[in-house]
Design an enzyme around this catalytic site. Structure first.
Site, short mmCIF file in Angstrom:
data_model
loop_
_atom_site.label_atom_id
_atom_site.label_comp_id
_atom_site.label_asym_id
_atom_site.label_seq_id
_atom_site.Cartn_x
_atom_site.Cartn_y
_atom_site.Cartn_z
N GLU A 280 0.88 -1.38 -0.06
CA GLU A 280 0.02 0.12 -0.06
C GLU A 280 1.00 0.99 0.04
O GLU A 280 0.66 2.29 -0.55
CB GLU A 280 -0.89 0.10 1.13
CG GLU A 280 -1.88 -1.02 1.30
CD GLU A 280 -2.67 -1.27 -0.02
OE1 GLU A 280 -3.26 -0.34 -0.57
OE2 GLU A 280 -2.77 -2.51 -0.60
N TRP A 283 1.94 1.78 -3.38
CA TRP A 283 0.61 2.31 -4.26
C TRP A 283 0.88 3.93 -4.22
O TRP A 283 0.59 4.55 -5.01
CB TRP A 283 -0.48 1.95 -3.82
CG TRP A 283 -1.16 0.63 -4.47
CD1 TRP A 283 -1.13 -0.42 -3.95
CD2 TRP A 283 -1.77 0.50 -5.76
NE1 TRP A 283 -1.73 -1.48 -4.84
CE2 TRP A 283 -2.00 -0.68 -6.10
CE3 TRP A 283 -1.69 1.56 -6.85
CZ2 TRP A 283 -2.43 -1.28 -7.40
CZ3 TRP A 283 -2.39 0.99 -8.04
CH2 TRP A 283 -2.70 -0.38 -8.26
N TRP A 312 -20.96 11.42 -19.72
CA TRP A 312 -21.27 11.33 -18.34
C TRP A 312 -22.79 11.97 -18.16
O TRP A 312 -23.14 12.90 -18.75
CB TRP A 312 -20.21 12.12 -17.39
CG TRP A 312 -18.81 11.83 -17.53
CD1 TRP A 312 -17.81 12.27 -18.23
CD2 TRP A 312 -18.10 10.69 -16.94
NE1 TRP A 312 -16.61 11.73 -18.01
CE2 TRP A 312 -17.02 10.60 -17.34
CE3 TRP A 312 -18.79 9.44 -16.32
CZ2 TRP A 312 -16.00 9.38 -16.86
CZ3 TRP A 312 -17.95 8.44 -15.82
CH2 TRP A 312 -16.46 8.52 -16.00
N ASN A 347 -10.61 2.30 2.81
CA ASN A 347 -10.10 2.18 1.46
C ASN A 347 -11.09 1.33 0.56
O ASN A 347 -11.68 1.38 -0.28
CB ASN A 347 -8.65 1.43 1.38
CG ASN A 347 -8.44 1.32 0.22
OD1 ASN A 347 -8.27 2.31 -0.83
ND2 ASN A 347 -8.01 0.07 -0.53
N TRP A 365 -15.91 11.22 -12.75
CA TRP A 365 -14.98 11.01 -11.55
C TRP A 365 -14.56 12.42 -10.88
O TRP A 365 -14.12 12.51 -9.99
CB TRP A 365 -13.84 10.09 -12.04
CG TRP A 365 -13.02 10.52 -13.08
CD1 TRP A 365 -13.25 10.31 -14.48
CD2 TRP A 365 -11.90 11.55 -12.98
NE1 TRP A 365 -12.53 11.10 -15.26
CE2 TRP A 365 -11.41 11.62 -14.61
CE3 TRP A 365 -11.13 11.96 -12.28
CZ2 TRP A 365 -10.40 12.55 -14.71
CZ3 TRP A 365 -9.93 12.78 -12.27
CH2 TRP A 365 -9.59 12.98 -13.60
N TRP A 388 -9.58 7.60 -7.77
CA TRP A 388 -10.70 7.88 -8.42
C TRP A 388 -10.90 7.39 -9.87
O TRP A 388 -11.62 6.79 -10.73
CB TRP A 388 -11.09 9.29 -8.61
CG TRP A 388 -12.03 9.55 -7.40
CD1 TRP A 388 -11.43 10.12 -6.20
CD2 TRP A 388 -13.42 9.49 -7.29
NE1 TRP A 388 -12.60 10.31 -5.31
CE2 TRP A 388 -13.68 9.90 -6.04
CE3 TRP A 388 -14.27 8.85 -8.02
CZ2 TRP A 388 -14.96 9.76 -5.27
CZ3 TRP A 388 -15.61 8.94 -7.44
CH2 TRP A 388 -15.90 9.19 -6.38
C1 LIG Z 1 -11.46 6.89 -4.79
C2 LIG Z 1 -10.26 6.77 -3.83
C3 LIG Z 1 -9.74 7.87 -3.21
C4 LIG Z 1 -8.46 7.92 -2.41
N1 LIG Z 1 -8.16 9.10 -1.75
C5 LIG Z 1 -7.07 9.25 -0.81
C6 LIG Z 1 -6.56 10.59 -0.76
O1 LIG Z 1 -6.98 11.56 -0.78
N2 LIG Z 1 -5.48 10.25 0.24
C7 LIG Z 1 -5.08 9.05 0.73
O2 LIG Z 1 -3.96 9.15 1.55
N3 LIG Z 1 -5.24 8.09 0.31
C8 LIG Z 1 -6.46 8.06 -0.71
N4 LIG Z 1 -6.98 6.84 -1.31
C9 LIG Z 1 -6.10 5.57 -0.62
C10 LIG Z 1 -6.47 4.93 0.45
O3 LIG Z 1 -7.94 4.72 0.49
C11 LIG Z 1 -6.22 5.59 1.82
O4 LIG Z 1 -4.85 5.81 1.65
C12 LIG Z 1 -6.28 4.53 3.13
O5 LIG Z 1 -7.68 4.17 3.03
C13 LIG Z 1 -6.04 5.18 4.36
O6 LIG Z 1 -6.10 4.43 5.48
P1 LIG Z 1 -5.04 3.80 6.44
O7 LIG Z 1 -4.06 4.99 6.65
O8 LIG Z 1 -5.35 3.01 7.54
O9 LIG Z 1 -4.02 2.91 5.42
P2 LIG Z 1 -3.10 1.67 5.38
O10 LIG Z 1 -4.28 0.45 4.74
O11 LIG Z 1 -2.65 1.39 6.65
O12 LIG Z 1 -2.11 1.93 4.41
C14 LIG Z 1 -0.84 2.37 4.75
C15 LIG Z 1 -0.89 3.82 3.88
O13 LIG Z 1 -0.71 3.49 2.38
C16 LIG Z 1 -1.13 4.29 1.70
N5 LIG Z 1 -2.12 3.88 0.93
C17 LIG Z 1 -2.78 2.93 1.22
N6 LIG Z 1 -3.80 2.71 0.12
C18 LIG Z 1 -3.43 3.42 -0.99
C19 LIG Z 1 -3.73 3.42 -2.16
N7 LIG Z 1 -4.87 2.74 -2.70
N8 LIG Z 1 -3.26 4.47 -2.87
C20 LIG Z 1 -2.50 5.33 -2.51
N9 LIG Z 1 -1.92 4.98 -1.15
C21 LIG Z 1 -2.54 4.19 -0.41
C22 LIG Z 1 -1.61 5.57 2.62
O14 LIG Z 1 -0.70 6.72 2.97
C23 LIG Z 1 -1.88 4.90 3.86
O15 LIG Z 1 -1.96 5.76 5.06
C24 LIG Z 1 -7.80 6.91 -1.97
C25 LIG Z 1 -8.44 5.50 -2.55
C26 LIG Z 1 -9.56 5.62 -3.41
C27 LIG Z 1 -10.32 4.31 -3.92
#
Ligand SMILES: Cc1cc2nc3c(=O)[nH]c(=O)nc-3n(C[C@H](O)[C@H](O)[C@H](O)COP(=O)(O)OP(=O)(O)OC[C@H]3O[C@@H](n4cnc5c(N)ncnc54)[C@H](O)[C@@H]3O)c2cc1C
Length: 474
Positions: A280, A283, A312, A347, A365, A388
């Site tokens: 993650e 990502w 859209w 997420n 989107w 998105w």
């Molecule tokens: C439509 C959509 C919008 C999103 N918008 C954002 C946003 O504005 N800011 C944001 O930080 N994340 C975003 N995410 C990614 C992800 O949903 C969040 O980072 C995650 O839910 C944060 O929770 P956590 O810190 O407990 O994550 P954990 O599961 O603990 O993951 C650790 C870290 O990895 C990073 N991460 C995790 N998943 C992703 C991912 N898919 N893409 C990029 N980085 C990721 C984050 O920095 C997160 O804190 C988005 C995902 C989607 C599908």
């Protein structure tokens, strides 16, 4: 030499390359600067909760810096266009001859920074920027054809190889600097263009120390179970570190270093909780690389250009129902209400909800991206845009357009007991689980009694409409 560290989204003293360099180069004291650019932030759609979180974090930062004899100056600078002259004035006033900051990759920030570098250099002030927001500098990892990766897995493999070969541990906090007679500025409680309400400090205490506590707790108690728990919104199985990473209260290097302490082979592991978590973090790196190397995604344009012609829907009514959590699909509504009430969304739910807006409602989107940004405490252009565009099938490595999540199966799979749904949709309490997952089974009379809306669209019909819209592109 007197130096200046310009803080932006790197609000911490440990593992901060620009701060480390400002201290290393200084012989006559270090000054820290933070610019409040609220008009610009508002223009970018940054949420009040996020701005309040940053301001709260500045209090702790100012305190930590004071202990190192580094006064933090806070200046208002409505728009980015005023930044170069503001910084130049400060350097002149305080006889600063070197300015250091960590890189940002959004297009407006990049333009701002290149103007700052130009202005300072023209005035014989040394100016240097550093890689900090990501572990690997965007542009370093390219495909065999020297182009940016547009698919995650090869990017990840290349990232793992590079980071394993060049790993260096996080930097320590700097030592105390020589004292200068300058008092730190007070941290503002308010901010023009923003109103702070219901900021939920209880859920999101700000600052570097809190970020470190969360990281430790996650690695010790949750990382091993991450793979199984991370998709269940009713379980606090993820790190909840995203707002802290986005504000720079913690660095991605610190996050990975913390895993390495327990899992020396983390770069080679597959399918374990910690390795899945590392995925993650990668990502996050991937989307930041995309932002830097494909700047049009910073400018409201899709990664896949052919999707620019997608027809859209422009239904404001549908958009508002989705925004308010009133679609009649409990899993989507609970997700949207979590965002409104807490400033964060799980997420799995971000994916379900984003796909629902872009496929079931066929709404652009960019509307969803904007709405998320205006409410998220962790709003980050790269990750939000990436998420998105993935959901809308317009982005890199996107979900194929015909793979459309069925909200009912997502609901029964990831919230089988409806624990999460009932937390945010309490009006459904007491209904059989089957009906909560499949709202088409709830009678109209029952819905009215509970003041819960009819489904905004039928899944099957909506799915067919979305697939057709994508087929029409060809
Ligand atoms: C439509 C959509 C919008 C999103 N918008 C954002 C946003 O504005 N800011 C944001 O930080 N994340 C975003 N995410 C990614 C992800 O949903 C969040 O980072 C995650 O839910 C944060 O929770 P956590 O810190 O407990 O994550 P954990 O599961 O603990 O993951 C650790 C870290 O990895 C990073 N991460 C995790 N998943 C992703 C991912 N898919 N893409 C990029 N980085 C990721 C984050 O920095 C997160 O804190 C988005 C995902 C989607 C599908």
């Amino acid at each position: 030499m007197r130096t200046l560290i310009w803080f932006r989204r790197d609000l911490r003293i440990k593992d901060n390359p620009a701060l480390t360099e400002a201290c290393r180069r200084s012989s006559d004291g270090v000054i820290a600067l933070y610019l409040i650019c609220s008009k610009q932030w508002k223009l970018h759609g940054d949420s009040p909760r996020k701005i309040h979180f940053w301001l709260r974090g500045l209090r702790e930062l100012s305190q930590s810096l004071s202990e190192k004899n580094i006064p933090l100056l806070i200046k208002n600078c409505d728009s980015y266009s005023d930044v170069p002259s503001t910084i130049l004035k400060i350097t002149e006033k305080h006889k600063v001859s070197g300015v250091y900051f960590n890189k940002e990759y959004e297009i407006n920030e990049k333009i701002r920074d290149s103007k700052v570098i130009q202005t300072l250099t023209q005035n014989q002030i040394e100016c240097q920027d550093f890689t900090d927001r990501v572990i690997v500098e965007p542009g370093k990892l390219l495909t065999a054809n020297h182009s940016p990766y547009s698919v995650f897995t090869p990017f990840k493999n290349s990232w793992l190889k590079t980071v394993e070969a060049s790993w260096s541990p996080p930097l320590k906090a700097p030592r105390a600097q020589s004292k200068i007679s300058l008092t730190p500025d007070p941290i503002p409680e308010t901010c023009s263009h923003y109103q702070f309400e219901n900021v939920r400090e209880d859920l999101w205490p700000a600052g570097e120390e809190e970020a470190q506590k969360r990281l430790k707790r996650f690695v010790k108690n949750k990382a091993l179970r991450y793979q199984s728990d991370r998709d269940i919104p009713s379980v606090p199985g993820t790190s909840l570190l995203s707002p802290y990473l986005a504000a720079g209260f913690i660095s991605p290097r610190q996050a990975v270093a913390s895993l390495l302490k327990n899992e020396a082979k983390i770069f080679k592991e597959r399918d374990t909780g910690p390795a899945t978590w590392l995925n993650e973090i990668i990502w996050r790196e991937f989307y930041t690389h995309v932002l830097e190397l494909v700047p049009r995604v910073s400018k409201n344009r899709p990664f896949q250009l052919k999707t620019e012609n997608l027809k859209w829907s422009t239904s404001i009514k549908d958009l508002e129902r989705w925004q308010r959590g009133k679609t009649g699909y409990p899993i989507v509504d609970a997700a949207q209400r979590q965002l409104l009430q807490t400033g964060w969304m799980h997420n799995r739910l971000r994916m379900i909800s984003a796909m629902f807006l872009t496929k079931h409602l066929l709404i652009d989107w960019r509307e969803g991206e904007k709405h998320f940004m205006s409410h998220l405490i962790d709003g980050d252009l790269a990750a939000n845009n990436g998420g998105w565009q993935w959901s809308a099938s317009t982005g890199t490595d996107a979900a194929p357009y015909f793979r459309i999540f069925n909200p009912s199966s997502q609901s029964s799979r990831f919230d089988p007991q409806a624990k999460f749904i009932l937390r945010f949709c309490p009006e459904l309490e007491g209904l059989p689980l089957k009906q909560i997952h499949q709202p088409e089974l709830i009678s109209t009379a029952e819905l009215r009694k509970r003041n819960y809306p009819e489904r905004i669209v039928d899944h099957k019909e909506a799915r067919e409409r979305a697939i057709q819209a994508f087929k029409d592109l060809k």
